[in-house]
Write a protein that holds these residues in place. Structure first.
Motif, PDB file in Angstrom:
ATOM      1  N   SER A 150      18.778   9.202 -12.819  1.00 24.88           N
ATOM      2  CA  SER A 150      17.355   8.868 -12.737  1.00 24.88           C
ATOM      3  C   SER A 150      17.041   8.478 -11.294  1.00 24.88           C
ATOM      4  O   SER A 150      17.927   8.113 -10.530  1.00 24.88           O
ATOM      5  N   GLY A 151      15.774   8.556 -10.946  1.00 22.35           N
ATOM      6  CA  GLY A 151      15.370   8.214  -9.582  1.00 22.35           C
ATOM      7  C   GLY A 151      14.079   8.924  -9.232  1.00 22.35           C
ATOM      8  O   GLY A 151      13.479   9.611 -10.059  1.00 22.35           O
ATOM      9  N   LYS A 152      13.657   8.734  -8.006  1.00 20.30           N
ATOM     10  CA  LYS A 152      12.425   9.374  -7.565  1.00 20.30           C
ATOM     11  C   LYS A 152      12.623   9.928  -6.162  1.00 20.30           C
ATOM     12  O   LYS A 152      13.446   9.446  -5.382  1.00 20.30           O
ATOM     13  N   VAL A 153      11.856  10.978  -5.869  1.00 20.26           N
ATOM     14  CA  VAL A 153      11.832  11.575  -4.539  1.00 20.26           C
ATOM     15  C   VAL A 153      10.380  11.599  -4.084  1.00 20.26           C
ATOM     16  O   VAL A 153       9.518  12.145  -4.784  1.00 20.26           O
ATOM     17  N   VAL A 154      10.103  10.986  -2.939  1.00 20.67           N
ATOM     18  CA  VAL A 154       8.742  10.900  -2.422  1.00 20.67           C
ATOM     19  C   VAL A 154       8.442  12.122  -1.560  1.00 20.67           C
ATOM     20  O   VAL A 154       9.213  12.451  -0.653  1.00 20.67           O
ATOM     21  N   ALA A 155       7.337  12.807  -1.858  1.00 18.62           N
ATOM     22  CA  ALA A 155       6.866  13.920  -1.039  1.00 18.62           C
ATOM     23  C   ALA A 155       5.443  13.611  -0.577  1.00 18.62           C
ATOM     24  O   ALA A 155       4.694  12.894  -1.258  1.00 18.62           O
ATOM     25  N   LEU A 156       5.083  14.138   0.576  1.00 20.19           N
ATOM     26  CA  LEU A 156       3.768  13.872   1.168  1.00 20.19           C
ATOM     27  C   LEU A 156       2.994  15.166   1.325  1.00 20.19           C
ATOM     28  O   LEU A 156       3.562  16.218   1.649  1.00 20.19           O
ATOM     29  N   ASP A 157       1.676  15.085   1.117  1.00 21.90           N
ATOM     30  CA  ASP A 157       0.801  16.234   1.329  1.00 21.90           C
ATOM     31  C   ASP A 157       0.529  16.390   2.823  1.00 21.90           C
ATOM     32  O   ASP A 157       0.302  15.396   3.523  1.00 21.90           O
ATOM     33  N   VAL A 158       0.528  17.611   3.320  1.00 22.65           N
ATOM     34  CA  VAL A 158       0.339  17.851   4.750  1.00 22.65           C
ATOM     35  C   VAL A 158      -1.049  17.444   5.229  1.00 22.65           C
ATOM     36  O   VAL A 158      -1.269  17.266   6.431  1.00 22.65           O
ATOM     37  N   ASP A 159      -2.012  17.293   4.297  1.00 23.17           N
ATOM     38  CA  ASP A 159      -3.365  16.897   4.682  1.00 23.17           C
ATOM     39  C   ASP A 159      -3.530  15.385   4.713  1.00 23.17           C
ATOM     40  O   ASP A 159      -4.634  14.883   4.985  1.00 23.17           O
ATOM     41  N   LEU A 160      -2.461  14.649   4.469  1.00 22.38           N
ATOM     42  CA  LEU A 160      -2.506  13.188   4.508  1.00 22.38           C
ATOM     43  C   LEU A 160      -2.589  12.713   5.956  1.00 22.38           C
ATOM     44  O   LEU A 160      -1.929  13.281   6.836  1.00 22.38           O
ATOM     45  N   PRO A 161      -3.407  11.700   6.264  1.00 20.84           N
ATOM     46  CA  PRO A 161      -3.432  11.168   7.632  1.00 20.84           C
ATOM     47  C   PRO A 161      -2.057  10.635   8.031  1.00 20.84           C
ATOM     48  O   PRO A 161      -1.356  10.034   7.214  1.00 20.84           O
ATOM     49  N   VAL A 162      -1.693  10.842   9.274  1.00 16.43           N
ATOM     50  CA  VAL A 162      -0.388  10.425   9.766  1.00 16.43           C
ATOM     51  C   VAL A 162      -0.189   8.919   9.590  1.00 16.43           C
ATOM     52  O   VAL A 162       0.869   8.459   9.168  1.00 16.43           O
ATOM     53  N   LYS A 163      -1.240   8.159   9.918  1.00 11.34           N
ATOM     54  CA  LYS A 163      -1.139   6.698   9.810  1.00 11.34           C
ATOM     55  C   LYS A 163      -0.778   6.272   8.394  1.00 11.34           C
ATOM     56  O   LYS A 163       0.104   5.426   8.170  1.00 11.34           O
ATOM     57  N   GLN A 164      -1.425   6.887   7.417  1.00  8.10           N
ATOM     58  CA  GLN A 164      -1.163   6.548   6.015  1.00  8.10           C
ATOM     59  C   GLN A 164       0.238   7.000   5.600  1.00  8.10           C
ATOM     60  O   GLN A 164       0.919   6.317   4.821  1.00  8.10           O
ATOM     61  N   ALA A 165       0.677   8.129   6.139  1.00  9.81           N
ATOM     62  CA  ALA A 165       2.004   8.652   5.802  1.00  9.81           C
ATOM     63  C   ALA A 165       3.109   7.698   6.234  1.00  9.81           C
ATOM     64  O   ALA A 165       4.044   7.416   5.482  1.00  9.81           O
ATOM     65  N   PHE A 166       2.997   7.167   7.457  1.00 13.25           N
ATOM     66  CA  PHE A 166       4.042   6.256   7.932  1.00 13.25           C
ATOM     67  C   PHE A 166       3.976   4.914   7.225  1.00 13.25           C
ATOM     68  O   PHE A 166       4.997   4.247   7.062  1.00 13.25           O
ATOM     69  N   HIS A 167       2.798   4.530   6.784  1.00 10.34           N
ATOM     70  CA  HIS A 167       2.688   3.315   5.988  1.00 10.34           C
ATOM     71  C   HIS A 167       3.430   3.502   4.661  1.00 10.34           C
ATOM     72  O   HIS A 167       4.105   2.585   4.177  1.00 10.34           O
ATOM     73  N   ILE A 168       3.361   4.701   4.106  1.00  7.04           N
ATOM     74  CA  ILE A 168       4.071   4.999   2.858  1.00  7.04           C
ATOM     75  C   ILE A 168       5.584   4.961   3.090  1.00  7.04           C
ATOM     76  O   ILE A 168       6.336   4.413   2.267  1.00  7.04           O
ATOM     77  N   LEU A 169       6.048   5.537   4.186  1.00  2.00           N
ATOM     78  CA  LEU A 169       7.475   5.492   4.501  1.00  2.00           C
ATOM     79  C   LEU A 169       7.964   4.052   4.571  1.00  2.00           C
ATOM     80  O   LEU A 169       9.035   3.709   4.061  1.00  2.00           O
ATOM     81  N   HIS A 170       7.160   3.198   5.217  1.00  2.00           N
ATOM     82  CA  HIS A 170       7.530   1.794   5.346  1.00  2.00           C
ATOM     83  C   HIS A 170       7.552   1.109   3.984  1.00  2.00           C
ATOM     84  O   HIS A 170       8.503   0.397   3.646  1.00  2.00           O
ATOM     85  N   GLU A 171       6.509   1.319   3.189  1.00  2.20           N
ATOM     86  CA  GLU A 171       6.405   0.659   1.886  1.00  2.20           C
ATOM     87  C   GLU A 171       7.511   1.107   0.943  1.00  2.20           C
ATOM     88  O   GLU A 171       8.029   0.311   0.151  1.00  2.20           O
ATOM     89  N   GLU A 181      -8.051   8.581  16.777  1.00  2.00           N
ATOM     90  CA  GLU A 181      -7.745   9.885  16.184  1.00  2.00           C
ATOM     91  C   GLU A 181      -6.593   9.795  15.196  1.00  2.00           C
ATOM     92  O   GLU A 181      -6.523  10.560  14.228  1.00  2.00           O
ATOM     93  N   LEU A 182      -5.696   8.854  15.435  1.00  2.15           N
ATOM     94  CA  LEU A 182      -4.531   8.709  14.557  1.00  2.15           C
ATOM     95  C   LEU A 182      -4.963   8.322  13.144  1.00  2.15           C
ATOM     96  O   LEU A 182      -4.274   8.614  12.172  1.00  2.15           O
ATOM     97  N   GLU A 183      -6.130   7.664  13.028  1.00  2.14           N
ATOM     98  CA  GLU A 183      -6.616   7.249  11.717  1.00  2.14           C
ATOM     99  C   GLU A 183      -6.923   8.469  10.844  1.00  2.14           C
ATOM    100  O   GLU A 183      -6.785   8.426   9.621  1.00  2.14           O
ATOM    101  N   THR A 184      -7.369   9.558  11.455  1.00  9.09           N
ATOM    102  CA  THR A 184      -7.748  10.753  10.689  1.00  9.09           C
ATOM    103  C   THR A 184      -6.840  11.943  10.989  1.00  9.09           C
ATOM    104  O   THR A 184      -6.954  12.981  10.328  1.00  9.09           O
ATOM    105  N   HIS A 185      -5.970  11.816  11.965  1.00 11.03           N
ATOM    106  CA  HIS A 185      -5.051  12.891  12.352  1.00 11.03           C
ATOM    107  C   HIS A 185      -4.129  13.214  11.180  1.00 11.03           C
ATOM    108  O   HIS A 185      -3.389  12.357  10.712  1.00 11.03           O
ATOM    109  N   THR A 186      -4.178  14.445  10.678  1.00  9.47           N
ATOM    110  CA  THR A 186      -3.359  14.801   9.525  1.00  9.47           C
ATOM    111  C   THR A 186      -1.936  15.156   9.941  1.00  9.47           C
ATOM    112  O   THR A 186      -1.663  15.434  11.118  1.00  9.47           O
TER     113      THR A 186
END
Length: 469
Positions: free
Chosen positions: A153-174, A217-222
């Motif tokens: 059992s377990g999970k694998v996190v995947a990210l959508d390419v249209d996600l903002p970069v800032k939000q993506a790295f926040h997810i990696l951290h969390e 720009e990083l706030e909206t940069h995908t």
């Protein structure tokens, strides 16, 4: 106490009984008080064992014994115990560990004394033994598939390419993960990986006054926009001026472990996504797992730990084999220098070193080069918390401050005590592999006993480069 067993210390033919060989006995399973006793003490003496500097659960003792056959046990917190990972027999005194010292294995020059106290006994192995060990490991990996890496059992996190970069790295951290595969909804497939190295490159770009990338720009940069911009920066441009998309390095569940390990080494990636599709054209892919060398090493260790005699190469101390990166000795100019930094060095210098030296971690040392801490690529995600990266200066923040910033940010899968693990140059390849097979341990810093002066660093990838070369 046991009675003396004279037969267990029988003399090797042709060897005077006065010849003594210093042996290092190790109990790596912790305890409050640990002692050693054996046939070489006539079972009448308890030899105190002391914790190894930097490894409080590993106890050692140096004791000189005659060539021959010996039995020994450990007295741990008032109970007699044996090491199940070392040769053992059942006899008159219960289960005891055994060791046979033959003079052929300890010719003059094989016993070396360092700084007058610590003695390393180096077993002599033929080239056939070494190649035989490599062949057995290669055959094992070739006959086992990726299915054995898949957890129940377990999970694998995947990210959508249209996600903002800032939000993506926040997810990696969390999520406490260093990378995540990227999903392109329009293409209906996985197209790449976003890692902490991307975050490092973005932070360096933000710190570059000539950069076109701003914090706003990083706030909206995908992610897709960043990947395309990164391709331009790296000169990966096609004939029509478009950025070339890199082929996703991946594997299937039926691939054998050797092919996956070689794929990771050849492409110099940290993990390989395991993707499965029931369709012939590969549509509707399922992301099953992220395969890493650490996971493959655990499979090797589970299989061979109870039959280590099949791999004589495991007996060799790491200082006697070409594995890891070492601090060059005086007069050596052909070795790759080991990257180290002081805690007062700037975070900017650490990020530059991680990128330019193409390493995943940097030992942090004092003025005597004694190990204080370690800074890894994954530590950079701590800057994503509360958008810390937007109000710091990479040239002004020190590594010490950056490490303090992330002290409460480590995921349960990678605690500081697991990441900053150490070993000695005299430790066997078996001991190093056993420690690297533990969850969250990706590298060991090789230190001098006592002073903790850094002598080198050995990673999981170093082990595979040696075993599969």
């Amino acid at each position: 106490m046991f009675a003396a067993d004279m037969e267990s210390t029988r003399e090797v033919a042709g060897v005077p009984s006065t010849v003594l060989i210093p042996m290092r006995f190790v109990w790596p399973y912790g305890g409050r008080s640990v002692f050693l006793s054996g046939s070489f003490t006539r079972w009448s003496e308890l030899v105190p064992m002391t914790p190894v500097e930097g490894c409080p659960t590993v106890f050692q003792a140096i004791y000189s014994v005659m060539p021959g056959f010996h039995q020994y046990k450990f007295f741990v917190d008032g109970e007699w115990k044996h090491d199940e990972h070392q040769p053992f027999v059942t006899g008159e005194y219960g289960i005891v560990n055994t060791v046979l010292l033959a003079t052929a294995n300890f010719l003059p020059g094989n016993v070396r004394i360092a700084d007058g106290t610590l003695t390393d006994v180096v077993p002599r192995l033929s080239e056939a033994d070494i190649q035989g060990s490599r062949h057995r490991i290669s055959a094992f990996l070739s006959s086992h598939t990726v299915y054995e890496l898949l957890p129940e059992s377990g999970k694998v996190v995947a990210l959508d390419v249209d996600l903002p970069v800032k939000q993506a790295f926040h997810i990696l951290h969390e999520q406490g993960i260093p990378l995540a595969p990227l999903w392109d909804f329009c293409k209906g497939q996985f197209v790449g990986v976003l890692s902490v190295l991307d975050f490092i490159l973005i932070l360096r770009e933000l710190g570059n006054h000539g950069s076109n990338l701003t914090e706003e720009e990083l706030e909206t940069h995908t992610i897709s926009a960043w990947k395309e911009g990164k391709a331009y920066l790296n000169g990966q441009i096609g004939g029509h001026g478009r950025a070339l998309s890199r082929h996703l390095i991946h594997a299937g569940p039926h691939d054998n472990l050797k092919d996956v390990a070689l794929k990771i080494l050849q492409h110099e990636v940290a993990t390989v996504p395991i993707i499965y599709s029931t369709s012939e054209d590969g549509s509707f892919p399922q992301l099953l797992h992220l395969a890493s060398l650490s996971g493959i090493l655990k499979c090797i260790w589970r299989y061979f730990r109870n039959c280590s005699s099949l791999l004589p190469i495991l007996q060799l101390p790491i200082c006697e084999i070409p594995v890891g990166t070492w601090v060059p000795k005086i007069g050596e100019s052909n070795r790759q220098p080991l990257a180290m930094l002081r805690p007062s060095a700037s975070l900017s210098s650490a990020l530059n070193l991680l990128v330019q030296a193409q390493v995943s971690s940097i030992p942090i040392v004092d003025d005597n080069d004694s190990l204080l801490d370690i800074y890894c690529r994954s530590d950079i995600t701590a800057l994503a918390k509360d958008r810390v990266y937007t109000h710091i200066n990479l040239n002004e923040m020190t590594i010490h401050q950056a490490l303090q910033l992330g002290q409460d940010s480590y995921s349960p899968y990678e605690m500081r005590s697991q990441r900053c693990q150490m070993c000695l140059r005299s430790d066997s390849l078996q001991k190093v592999m056993e420690r690297l097979a533990n969850p969250g341990v990706r590298r060991l810093v090789i230190v001098e006993a006592g002073s903790k002066r850094v002598e080198g660093i050995v990673s999981v990838s170093d082990i595979f480069k040696f075993l599969l070369s």
